[in-house]
Design a protein around this motif. Structure first.
Motif, short mmCIF file in Angstrom:
data_model
loop_
_atom_site.label_atom_id
_atom_site.label_comp_id
_atom_site.label_asym_id
_atom_site.label_seq_id
_atom_site.Cartn_x
_atom_site.Cartn_y
_atom_site.Cartn_z
N PHE A 88 11.19 -0.56 6.79
CA PHE A 88 10.35 -0.03 7.64
C PHE A 88 11.01 1.13 8.40
O PHE A 88 12.05 1.09 8.80
CB PHE A 88 9.75 -1.16 8.38
CG PHE A 88 8.70 -0.53 9.47
CD1 PHE A 88 7.57 -0.60 9.46
CD2 PHE A 88 9.15 -0.04 10.79
CE1 PHE A 88 6.53 -0.36 10.25
CE2 PHE A 88 8.34 0.51 11.73
CZ PHE A 88 6.91 0.12 11.55
N SER A 89 10.20 2.35 8.36
CA SER A 89 11.00 3.62 9.22
C SER A 89 9.56 3.92 9.59
O SER A 89 8.47 4.39 9.26
CB SER A 89 11.78 4.52 8.26
OG SER A 89 10.68 5.16 7.33
N ALA A 90 10.11 4.57 11.07
CA ALA A 90 8.78 5.31 11.78
C ALA A 90 9.23 6.56 12.48
O ALA A 90 10.32 7.00 12.56
CB ALA A 90 8.58 4.17 12.87
N CYS A 104 -4.07 4.61 5.61
CA CYS A 104 -3.20 4.52 4.28
C CYS A 104 -4.12 4.85 3.12
O CYS A 104 -5.22 4.36 2.63
CB CYS A 104 -2.57 3.04 4.02
SG CYS A 104 -1.74 3.05 2.52
N ASN A 105 -3.64 6.01 2.38
CA ASN A 105 -4.46 6.65 1.43
C ASN A 105 -3.66 6.43 -0.14
O ASN A 105 -4.16 7.05 -1.02
CB ASN A 105 -5.08 7.92 1.50
CG ASN A 105 -3.88 8.84 1.63
OD1 ASN A 105 -2.68 8.56 1.63
ND2 ASN A 105 -4.08 9.98 2.49
N ILE A 128 5.31 3.11 0.95
CA ILE A 128 4.14 3.14 1.19
C ILE A 128 4.07 3.91 2.60
O ILE A 128 4.50 3.50 3.46
CB ILE A 128 3.17 2.01 1.13
CG1 ILE A 128 3.09 1.59 -0.15
CG2 ILE A 128 1.73 2.32 1.66
CD1 ILE A 128 2.54 1.98 -1.13
N THR A 129 3.13 5.30 2.75
CA THR A 129 2.98 5.85 3.90
C THR A 129 1.85 5.44 4.52
O THR A 129 0.90 5.47 3.99
CB THR A 129 3.25 7.55 3.46
OG1 THR A 129 4.40 7.66 2.99
CG2 THR A 129 3.12 8.29 4.77
N VAL A 130 2.13 5.47 5.85
CA VAL A 130 0.87 5.18 6.66
C VAL A 130 1.15 6.38 7.92
O VAL A 130 2.02 6.41 8.61
CB VAL A 130 0.74 3.78 7.35
CG1 VAL A 130 -0.14 3.74 8.39
CG2 VAL A 130 0.77 2.94 6.38
N PHE A 147 4.57 6.36 9.40
CA PHE A 147 5.36 5.37 8.73
C PHE A 147 5.67 5.33 7.22
O PHE A 147 4.70 5.57 6.86
CB PHE A 147 4.70 3.77 9.22
CG PHE A 147 4.45 3.89 10.87
CD1 PHE A 147 5.22 3.44 11.63
CD2 PHE A 147 3.18 4.36 11.05
CE1 PHE A 147 4.91 3.37 13.12
CE2 PHE A 147 2.73 4.41 12.53
CZ PHE A 147 3.71 3.95 13.54
N THR A 148 6.67 4.78 7.09
CA THR A 148 7.13 4.46 5.64
C THR A 148 7.49 2.90 5.38
O THR A 148 8.39 2.66 6.10
CB THR A 148 7.98 5.36 4.97
OG1 THR A 148 7.64 6.65 5.08
CG2 THR A 148 8.24 5.19 3.52
N LEU A 149 6.77 2.25 4.69
CA LEU A 149 7.02 0.78 4.56
C LEU A 149 7.45 0.68 2.98
O LEU A 149 6.70 1.12 2.34
CB LEU A 149 5.86 -0.01 4.96
CG LEU A 149 5.22 0.05 6.40
CD1 LEU A 149 4.38 1.21 6.62
CD2 LEU A 149 4.69 -1.12 6.66
N GLY A 150 8.29 -0.15 2.89
CA GLY A 150 8.60 -0.72 1.38
C GLY A 150 7.79 -1.78 1.06
O GLY A 150 8.05 -3.10 1.43
N LEU A 151 6.66 -1.54 0.47
CA LEU A 151 5.95 -2.83 0.21
C LEU A 151 6.22 -3.34 -1.00
O LEU A 151 6.66 -2.88 -2.16
CB LEU A 151 4.41 -2.28 -0.24
CG LEU A 151 3.43 -3.09 -0.46
CD1 LEU A 151 3.07 -4.18 0.61
CD2 LEU A 151 2.40 -2.49 -1.01
#
Length: 162
Positions: A88-90, A104-105, A128-130, A147-151
Motif C-alpha cells: 500500500f502506498s499513499a 477506482c476505474n 491498483i490505483t485509487v 493510492f496504489t494498492l497491491g491487490l
C-alpha cells in the motif's frame, strides 16, 4: 450489477465482518464492471483534530474501492476468491475538509487478473490505483490523495450462487 444488493453486502461487511469499515460509514455511490465510487463522509469517526479526514479513514476508503470492486467482479462471475493486499502506498495532495469519494476505474484490469488466476490456479498480485476526490462530479471537483494498492487475488472455487 445490482447496486442495492451490493450496498446491502457492503453494509453487512462493515457491521459484522470488518467493524473498522463500519466506523467510517461508507456509501456505495457507483458500481460497474469498469469503475467503483465509494463515499466516506467527513464526520466524528473520520475527522482528525484539524478538521480534515484522518489518513486512516482515507486508507479504509482506498481499501474498499479496490477490494470491493475485486470482490464484486468475482461474485458476478460466480467465483470465490481469496483477496488481500500485499502492499500500500499513499500520496496525500491536499487536506480533505469535506466528504471524500474514492474512485477506482481499473475494473477491466482486475477482470484480467481474475482470468489469469483462474488459468494458473495461483495467486496473482497487481498494482491498483485509487484516486480520492472532494466535491466529486461537480465543477469544484479536486483530487486530494492517490493510492496504489497491491491487490493479491487467488480464485479458489466456483460458488453455487451468483
Amino acid at each position: 450489477m445490482n447496486l442495492s444488493r451490493y450496498r446491502f453486502t457492503l453494509w453487512l461487511l462493515s457491521r459484522f465482518k470488518i467493524p473498522m469499515i463500519g466506523f467510517c460509514s461508507p456509501k456505495l455511490v457507483e458500481l460497474s464492471k469498469k469503475q467503483i465510487v465509494v463515499k466516506i463522509p467527513l464526520g466524528f469517526f473520520t475527522k482528525n483534530h484539524y478538521g480534515s479526514m484522518y489518513f486512516g479513514a482515507q486508507a479504509v476508503g482506498a481499501d474498499l474501492a479496490a477490494g470491493f470492486l475485486g470482490y464484486v467482479l468475482c461474485r458476478e462471475r460466480g467465483l470465490d476468491s481469496g483477496l488481500v493486499f500485499k502492499d500500500f502506498s499513499a500520496e496525500f495532495l491536499k487536506r480533505p475538509e469535506s466528504d471524500v469519494y474514492f474512485v477506482c476505474n481499473q475494473g477491466l484490469d482486475i477482470s484480467n487478473q481474475i482470468d489469469e488466476s483462474l488459468k494458473s490456479a495461483s495467486r496473482i498480485t497487481r498494482p491498483i490505483t485509487v484516486n480520492a476526490y472532494i466535491h466529486y462530479s461537480t465543477p469544484q471537483q479536486e483530487e486530494v490523495s492517490r493510492f496504489t494498492l497491491g491487490l493479491s487475488l487467488k480464485v479458489k472455487t466456483r460458488s453455487s450462487t451468483v
